[in-house]
Motif scaffolding. Structure first.
Motif, PDB file in Angstrom:
ATOM      1  N   GLN A 179       0.869  -1.182   0.000  1.00  0.00           N
ATOM      2  CA  GLN A 179       0.000   0.000   0.000  1.00  0.00           C
ATOM      3  C   GLN A 179       0.905   1.230   0.000  1.00  0.00           C
ATOM      4  OE1 GLN A 179      -2.457   0.337   3.481  1.00  0.00           O
ATOM      5  NE2 GLN A 179      -3.738   1.971   2.633  1.00  0.00           N
ATOM      6  N   THR A 180       0.638   2.173  -0.903  1.00  0.00           N
ATOM      7  CA  THR A 180       1.494   3.357  -1.046  1.00  0.00           C
ATOM      8  C   THR A 180       0.691   4.614  -0.766  1.00  0.00           C
ATOM      9  OG1 THR A 180       2.817   2.231  -2.735  1.00  0.00           O
ATOM     10  CG2 THR A 180       3.044   4.621  -2.573  1.00  0.00           C
ATOM     11  N   LEU A 181       1.237   5.463   0.091  1.00  0.00           N
ATOM     12  CA  LEU A 181       0.610   6.727   0.457  1.00  0.00           C
ATOM     13  C   LEU A 181       1.579   7.858   0.118  1.00  0.00           C
ATOM     14  CD1 LEU A 181      -0.516   5.612   4.045  1.00  0.00           C
ATOM     15  CD2 LEU A 181      -1.759   5.289   1.882  1.00  0.00           C
ATOM     16  N   LEU A 182       1.115   8.850  -0.586  1.00  0.00           N
ATOM     17  CA  LEU A 182       1.956   9.983  -0.986  1.00  0.00           C
ATOM     18  C   LEU A 182       1.282  11.273  -0.542  1.00  0.00           C
ATOM     19  CD1 LEU A 182       3.838  10.493  -4.316  1.00  0.00           C
ATOM     20  CD2 LEU A 182       2.377  12.324  -3.463  1.00  0.00           C
ATOM     21  N   PHE A 183       2.051  12.124   0.143  1.00  0.00           N
ATOM     22  CA  PHE A 183       1.516  13.398   0.627  1.00  0.00           C
ATOM     23  C   PHE A 183       2.397  14.537   0.127  1.00  0.00           C
ATOM     24  CE2 PHE A 183      -0.292  10.285   3.406  1.00  0.00           C
ATOM     25  CZ  PHE A 183      -1.560  10.755   3.679  1.00  0.00           C
ATOM     26  N   SER A 184       1.748  15.575  -0.331  1.00  0.00           N
ATOM     27  CA  SER A 184       2.489  16.694  -0.918  1.00  0.00           C
ATOM     28  C   SER A 184       1.641  17.954  -0.831  1.00  0.00           C
ATOM     29  CB  SER A 184       2.832  16.391  -2.385  1.00  0.00           C
ATOM     30  OG  SER A 184       3.542  17.456  -2.972  1.00  0.00           O
ATOM     31  N   ALA A 185       2.315  19.103  -0.815  1.00  0.00           N
ATOM     32  CA  ALA A 185       1.584  20.373  -0.821  1.00  0.00           C
ATOM     33  C   ALA A 185       1.162  20.762  -2.229  1.00  0.00           C
ATOM     34  CB  ALA A 185       2.449  21.479  -0.205  1.00  0.00           C
ATOM     35  N   THR A 186       1.881  20.252  -3.240  1.00  0.00           N
ATOM     36  CA  THR A 186       1.542  20.528  -4.639  1.00  0.00           C
ATOM     37  C   THR A 186       1.645  19.223  -5.425  1.00  0.00           C
ATOM     38  OG1 THR A 186       3.828  21.053  -5.230  1.00  0.00           O
ATOM     39  CG2 THR A 186       2.454  22.879  -4.479  1.00  0.00           C
ATOM     40  N   MET A 187       1.104  19.244  -6.629  1.00  0.00           N
ATOM     41  CA  MET A 187       1.209  18.072  -7.509  1.00  0.00           C
ATOM     42  C   MET A 187       1.883  18.497  -8.810  1.00  0.00           C
ATOM     43  SD  MET A 187       0.359  15.204  -6.236  1.00  0.00           S
ATOM     44  CE  MET A 187       0.092  14.191  -7.681  1.00  0.00           C
ATOM     45  N   ALA A 188       3.173  18.795  -8.705  1.00  0.00           N
ATOM     46  CA  ALA A 188       3.946  19.143  -9.891  1.00  0.00           C
ATOM     47  C   ALA A 188       4.036  17.928 -10.810  1.00  0.00           C
ATOM     48  CB  ALA A 188       5.341  19.614  -9.477  1.00  0.00           C
ATOM     49  N   PRO A 189       4.288  18.129 -12.105  1.00  0.00           N
ATOM     50  CA  PRO A 189       4.349  16.991 -13.043  1.00  0.00           C
ATOM     51  C   PRO A 189       5.273  15.856 -12.613  1.00  0.00           C
ATOM     52  CG  PRO A 189       4.294  19.052 -14.263  1.00  0.00           C
ATOM     53  CD  PRO A 189       4.374  19.419 -12.808  1.00  0.00           C
ATOM     54  N   PRO A 190       6.496  16.117 -12.092  1.00  0.00           N
ATOM     55  CA  PRO A 190       7.334  14.981 -11.658  1.00  0.00           C
ATOM     56  C   PRO A 190       6.707  14.168 -10.519  1.00  0.00           C
ATOM     57  CG  PRO A 190       8.665  16.965 -11.920  1.00  0.00           C
ATOM     58  CD  PRO A 190       7.241  17.392 -12.000  1.00  0.00           C
ATOM     59  N   ILE A 191       5.942  14.843  -9.642  1.00  0.00           N
ATOM     60  CA  ILE A 191       5.293  14.131  -8.538  1.00  0.00           C
ATOM     61  C   ILE A 191       4.137  13.287  -9.065  1.00  0.00           C
ATOM     62  CG2 ILE A 191       4.061  14.414  -6.360  1.00  0.00           C
ATOM     63  CD1 ILE A 191       5.634  16.993  -5.929  1.00  0.00           C
ATOM     64  N   LYS A 192       3.394  13.851 -10.001  1.00  0.00           N
ATOM     65  CA  LYS A 192       2.299  13.086 -10.608  1.00  0.00           C
ATOM     66  C   LYS A 192       2.842  11.870 -11.361  1.00  0.00           C
ATOM     67  CE  LYS A 192      -1.830  13.598 -13.470  1.00  0.00           C
ATOM     68  NZ  LYS A 192      -1.591  12.320 -14.201  1.00  0.00           N
TER      69      LYS A 192
END
Length: 484
Positions: A179-192
Motif C-alpha cells: 500500500q502506497t501513500l503519498l503526501f504533498s503540498a503541490t502536484m507538480a508533473p514529476p510528482i504526478k
C-alpha cells in the motif's frame, strides 16, 4: 465530527484524546478511512493541516496485527529532512503509546551502531531520509522486500531537494504488493509521474492548495528601515500575548548575531540551522519545547514539518526569497485550530518579494499600523521607515480601472516617482547684465553708470578704479593747463 466514526481502535482514540485533540481535520477525515481500507492515497494538503497524523493513526492500527522480522521493516516512511523524520517519529511515539510497536529512525548525523542494533532486532515502522536509507541498504543492513506500507511524505520538498531519483530507486527495491501513500503540498508533473508509476489507482484527497494561508493566522507586514529591524523585533517580542515564537532569517550567518543581540536584552533565545551538529539541533528543539527557550531563531531548515504545540508568533526577520516558503514559515503557528500571528519585516528593497507573496496567496498582507491593526501600539513609530525618503509625499493610488490583477506591492518602494524636471533658470535682469560690462563715456553717462552699479547684489564697484578708467579712455584735446 469526532474521531469515533473514522474506524480507529479504542486504544488509539484514547491516545488521541490524551493529546488534546477532539475533532479530526479535513485531511484526516478524508484519508484515515481509505487507508484503513488498504487503498493507495494521494493527499494534497498544505503544511499545518494535520496530514502527518492522517497516515500515522491508521498505520498504528494496521501494524498492530502482525510481527516484525529481523532486518525487514514492515512499513517505511521516507521524509526529505532529518527534522521531518524526527517529527513523524514523535507522532508515532505520542499516538502509539498504547500499542507495542518497534520503531527505528534512520537519519544523518546519528551513529550507525544504534541504528544497526534496532534493524537487526526487527522494526514495525522504519522512518528514514533517502540518503541514509540507501546507504544502509548498500551496506547490507536492511532488506526492503517485506515492506507492506510505503509513505512518501512531503513529496514537493523531495522534488525541491533533488531526491526524486532516490525515491524512484527506493520504490524499485520494494515488493510489488504494498500500500502506497503519498503526501504533498503541490502536484507538480514529476510528482504526478511518480504517483502514476508506483501507485495503483490511488484515491486523491485535496484539502487546500499550497498557495493558501491558514485563516487562523493573523498576518502583518511591517514596513521598516533595515537599521530598525532589531528594534522593531524586540518591541513585538515584548508584547504580552507572546508565548513562544520562531524568527526566520534568510542567511545562516545572520542568525548568530541576532541571537546574541536578543540574549543581551534579556530574551530567552536560541538558534537552529543547517550548520549545527544533529545532536545540538535536537537539544535545541527540546529546550524550545520545554519552554527553556521561547524565541527560536531559525533558517528555513525548520520551516517545514515542525509541529510544535503552542507557537503563538512567527516573525519573518527577512522576507523569504521564494513565495512558497512564506506559506510554510507562517504555517508553524495557528495549528490544530489554534490562533496565531505572523509579522514580516519588509524594507523598500523587498517590494518585489512581497508582491510575489501577495500574488501567490491572492491576498494583500495588512500593513502594521493600519486602522485596528497595531497591537497595543507596540510598534507605532518603528513600523515607519525613518530614512529621509519618508519625508517625501506619497503618491496617490491609481484608479481601480488602471490596476492590474497583480497584488498591491509595498507602497513605500514599489511605486517609483518620476524624476522632477529641472526648473529653467530665470532670466537675469537687464540692469544686472549691464553692470557686468565696463561702461565708457561714449555709451552712457556717469549717472547711468552709478544706477547700474547699484543694481548689483554681490558688491559695489570701487569708485577709484572707475575714475582712472575713465581718464585713460579720454580721447579729446589736451587742455593747456595739463600740457605746461
Amino acid at each position: 465530527m469526532s474521531f469515533l466514526p473514522l474506524g480507529l481502535s479504542d486504544e488509539l482514540l484514547s491516545a488521541v484524546a490524551d493529546s488534546g485533540y477532539t475533532e479530526p481535520t479535513d485531511i484526516q477525515r478524508g484519508a484515515i478511512p481509505l487507508i484503513l481500507m488498504g487503498r493507495d492515497v494521494v493527499g494534497v494538503a498544505q503544511t499545518g493541516t494535520g496530514k502527518t497524523a492522517s497516515f500515522v493513526l491508521p498505520m498504528i492500527d494496521i501494524l498492530a496485527q502482525g510481527r516484525s522480522r529481523a532486518m525487514m521493516p514492515r512499513s517505511l516512511i521516507i521524509a526529505p529532512t532529518r527534522e521531518l523524520a524526527m517529527q513523524v517519529a514523535e507522532n508515532f511515539e505520542k499516538y502509539g503509546k498504547n500499542h507495542k510497536l518497534n520503531m527505528a529512525l534512520l537519519i544523518g548525523g546519528v551513529g550507525f551502531a544504534e541504528q544497526n542494533k534496532l534493524l537487526e532486532k526487527g522494526v514495525d515502522v522504519l522512518i528514514a531520509t533517502p540518503g541514509r536509507l540507501l546507504d544502509q541498504f548498500e551496506r547490507g543492513k536492511i532488506l526492503l522486500s517485506g515492506v507492506d506500507i510505503l509513505v512518501i511524505d512531503e513529496a514537493d520538498r523531495m522534488l525541491d531537494m533533488g531526491f526524486i531519483p532516490d525515491v524512484e530507486k527506493i520504490c524499485g527495491l520494494l515488493g510489488r504488493k504494498r500500500q502506497t501513500l503519498l503526501f504533498s503540498a503541490t502536484m507538480a508533473p514529476p510528482i504526478k509521474k511518480l504517483a502514476d508509476q508506483f501507485m495503483e489507482s490511488p484515491k486523491r484527497i485535496e484539502v487546500a492548495r499550497q498557495s493558501s494561508t491558514n485563516e487562523n493566522i493573523e498576518q502583518h507586514l511591517v514596513e521598516v528601515a533595515p537599521r530598525s529591524k532589531r528594534t522593531q523585533l524586540k518591541k513585538l517580542l515584548a508584547t504580552p500575548d507572546l508565548k513562544s515564537a520562531i524568527v526566520f532569517c534568510n542567511r545562516k550567518k545572520d542568525i548568530k548575531d541576532l541571537v546574541t543581540s536578543l540574549k543581551q536584552d534579556g530574551f530567552r533565545a536560541g538558534q537552529i540551522h543547517g550548520d549545527m551538529e544533529q545532536r545540538d539541533r535536537m537539544a535545541m528543539m527540546e529546550a524550545f519545547k520545554s519552554d527553556e527557550v521561547n524565541v527560536l531563531v531559525a533558517s528555513d531548515v525548520a520551516a517545514r514539518g515542525l509541529d510544535i504545540k503552542g507557537v503563538s508568533h512567527i516573525f519573518n526577520f527577512d522576507v523569504p526569497f521564494n513565495a512558497e516558503d512564506y506559506v510554510h514559515r507562517i504555517g508553524r503557528t495557528g495549528r490544530a485550530g489554534a490562533k496565531g500571528k505572523s509579522y514580516t519585516f519588509a524594507t523598500k528593497s523587498d517590494a518585489e518579494l512581497v508582491a510575489d507573496i501577495e500574488k501567490l496567496t491572492k491576498q494583500r498582507i495588512p500593513r502594521l499600523g493600519e486602522t485596528g491593526n497595531d497591537p497595543q501600539g507596540q510598534a507605532d513609530s518603528a513600523a515607519q521607515d525613518t530614512s529621509p525618503a519618508d519625508d517625501k509625499p506619497k503618491r496617490t493610488r491609481r484608479p481601480r480601472s488602471e490596476k492590474t490583477n497583480a497584488p498591491e506591492p509595498l507602497e513605500a518602494s514599489a511605486k517609483q516617482s518620476a524624476p522632477k524636471a529641472r526648473a529653467e533658470p530665470k532670466p537675469e535682469p537687464k540692469s544686472r547684465a549691464k553692470s557686468h560690462a565696463r561702461p565708457g563715456p561714449k555709451s552712457e553717462s556717469g549717472s547711468d553708470r552709478t544706477a547700474a552699479r547699484r543694481t548689483r547684489d554681490d558688491a559695489p564697484y570701487d569708485e577709484a578704479p572707475l575714475a582712472e578708467d575713465a581718464k585713460a579712455e579720454w580721447n579729446g584735446p589736451v587742455p593747456d593747463f595739463l600740457s605746461r
